[in-house]
Design an enzyme around this catalytic site. Structure first.
Site, PDB file in Angstrom:
ATOM      1  N   HIS A 234       0.833  -1.206   0.000  1.00 45.12           N
ATOM      2  CA  HIS A 234       0.000   0.000   0.000  1.00 45.12           C
ATOM      3  C   HIS A 234       0.873   1.264   0.000  1.00 45.12           C
ATOM      4  CE1 HIS A 234      -3.344   2.681   1.232  1.00 45.12           C
ATOM      5  NE2 HIS A 234      -2.432   3.226   2.032  1.00 45.12           N
ATOM      6  N   GLU A 235       1.896   1.296   0.838  1.00 46.48           N
ATOM      7  CA  GLU A 235       2.763   2.476   0.914  1.00 46.48           C
ATOM      8  C   GLU A 235       3.590   2.639  -0.352  1.00 46.48           C
ATOM      9  OE1 GLU A 235       2.196   4.577   3.084  1.00 46.48           O
ATOM     10  OE2 GLU A 235       0.955   3.326   4.385  1.00 46.48           O
ATOM     11  N   GLU A 288      -5.795   7.131  -0.959  1.00 46.00           N
ATOM     12  CA  GLU A 288      -5.761   5.864  -0.220  1.00 46.00           C
ATOM     13  C   GLU A 288      -6.434   4.755  -1.015  1.00 46.00           C
ATOM     14  OE1 GLU A 288      -4.169   5.245   2.488  1.00 46.00           O
ATOM     15  OE2 GLU A 288      -3.530   7.306   2.849  1.00 46.00           O
TER      16      GLU A 288
END
Length: 391
Positions: A234-235, A288
């Protein structure tokens, strides 16, 4: 018209407003007002009810008179006898002329608010998006380096040495192996560097310039290495999309505009913070969601179940609940329930998923902030590789 007094006219200075030129005029007191006679013989009547005394004049020996509805014309009167008669005859002399109606004032305020909203919600994000791409990699790395050190010192209770970076070689090797397993293929202008901070916060984030930061608390909270791999993926998605740089530029622009409006009044810091959170919430939620989508694909390609991204969220929801209503608008992340559902939907039913690390490597990662972990053997880990960003 009849004069209120029989004495000879007095004299005063008059400015019409078109030019900054004083004209000497004669002034006579009439029953219904002042008669002003200019040198060319032109005369005008200023009615008693129209007269207003202008406040805050530097020369206290002069009474400055204006006329209701006329924003620029002024009469400078020095004769104290005439001034006394005028003060007794003009009923509204001390009143303030309301030159702007409430409806017009509200219209101007609405237009100003719309302009500020356009700057913050449209212009600032657009400029931030463009600058994030145009900013040289060296500039992004410098911004990320500075921010990383500021975070370390901000989280350190003493404020002297900064929050320690976990240096256990075997634990960091496990994180390297996890990154290699994910194998991001993005063509970034800088290497990705991963740091683990010795702090109990349950969080991870990406910084400008390719830095990804994990907290010890997140690793301890995870039940398996796949959950950490999902957060890492995700990062990486944020780094690929240049979200940290874009967010830093957008936040600086938004706070700058709001600071010009609100200034540093009592409670202003809180107002600015809440306003900035609300402004950035929708953009952060979008970023996100995109990073989640990127992580789903990266995990699936590495043979790791995308559902791992949702399992930790499930525990957080069970412990703290999900944000609903207005609270959700102030959160930088989408609602947990939606993220959990998206992670589960990304699972390919016909595919067999495996573990990203064996048990030994996972234990090493869990104890990465324990100094004794540096003495552990490199069992269960692949051959060491040069880690991107290592000296």
């Amino acid at each position: 018209m009849t004069e209120t007094q029989s004495h000879a006219p007095t004299f005063a200075d008059f400015v019409a407003g078109e030019r900054a030129v004083l004209t000497r005029v004669s002034v006579r007191l009439l029953a219904d007002g002042l008669e002003l006679v200019q040198p060319n013989g032109h005369s005008m009547i200023w009615r008693w009810a129209e007269l207003r005394a202008e406040p805050d004049q530097a020369d206290k020996d002069v009474l400055v008179i204006s006329r209701s509805g006329d924003k620029v014309a002024r009469l400078y009167l020095r004769d104290k006898n005439v001034e006394a008669q005028l003060r007794s005859s003009a009923p509204h002399l001390k009143e303030r002329d309301r030159a702007i109606s409430i409806s017009k004032l509200m219209a101007w305020a609405g237009g100003a608010a719309a302009s500020v909203a356009a700057i913050i919600f449209l212009l600032v994000p657009m400029m931030a998006a463009q600058l994030a791409v145009m900013l040289p990699p060296e500039g992004e790395k410098a911004l990320g380096d500075t921010t990383f050190e500021q975070i370390r010192y901000a989280l350190d209770e003493t404020g002297l040495v900064g929050t320690p970076i976990c240096e256990a070689p075997v634990g960091n090797a496990a994180m390297r192996a996890m990154y290699d397993r994910l194998n991001p293929s993005s063509d970034l202008p800088y290497d990705i560097q991963i740091h683990i901070l010795d702090h109990d916060m349950v969080n991870a984030f990406a910084l400008p310039g390719g830095r990804i930061v994990f907290f010890r608390g997140l690793i301890e909270q995870a039940e398996n290495p796949e959950e950490i791999a999902a957060v890492l993926a995700h990062e990486v998605g944020h780094v690929v999309n240049r979200d940290p740089t874009r967010d830093a530029l957008r936040s600086a622009g938004s706070l700058g505009v709001l600071g010009l409006l609100f200034g540093d009044f009592a409670g202003g810091t809180i107002a600015l913070f809440l306003a900035n959170q609300l402004i950035n919430a929708s953009y952060s939620q979008t970023a996100e969601a995109k990073a989640d989508d990127y992580a789903h694909e990266l995990l699936d390609g590495a043979g790791v179940s995308p559902a791992a991204l949702g399992t930790m969220f499930e525990r957080l929801v069970a412990e703290h609940g999900d944000a609903e209503g207005i609270v959700a608008h102030f959160m930088s992340h989408p609602q947990m329930g939606k993220r959990i559902a998206a992670a589960q939907a990304a699972v390919v039913e016909s595919r067999t998923y495996g573990s990203v690390l064996d048990a030994s490597a996972w234990r090493s990662l869990q104890t990465v902030c324990d100094g004794s972990s540096a003495l552990q053997a490199d069992e269960g880990l692949p051959d060491k590789k040069a880690w991107p960003g290592d000296d």
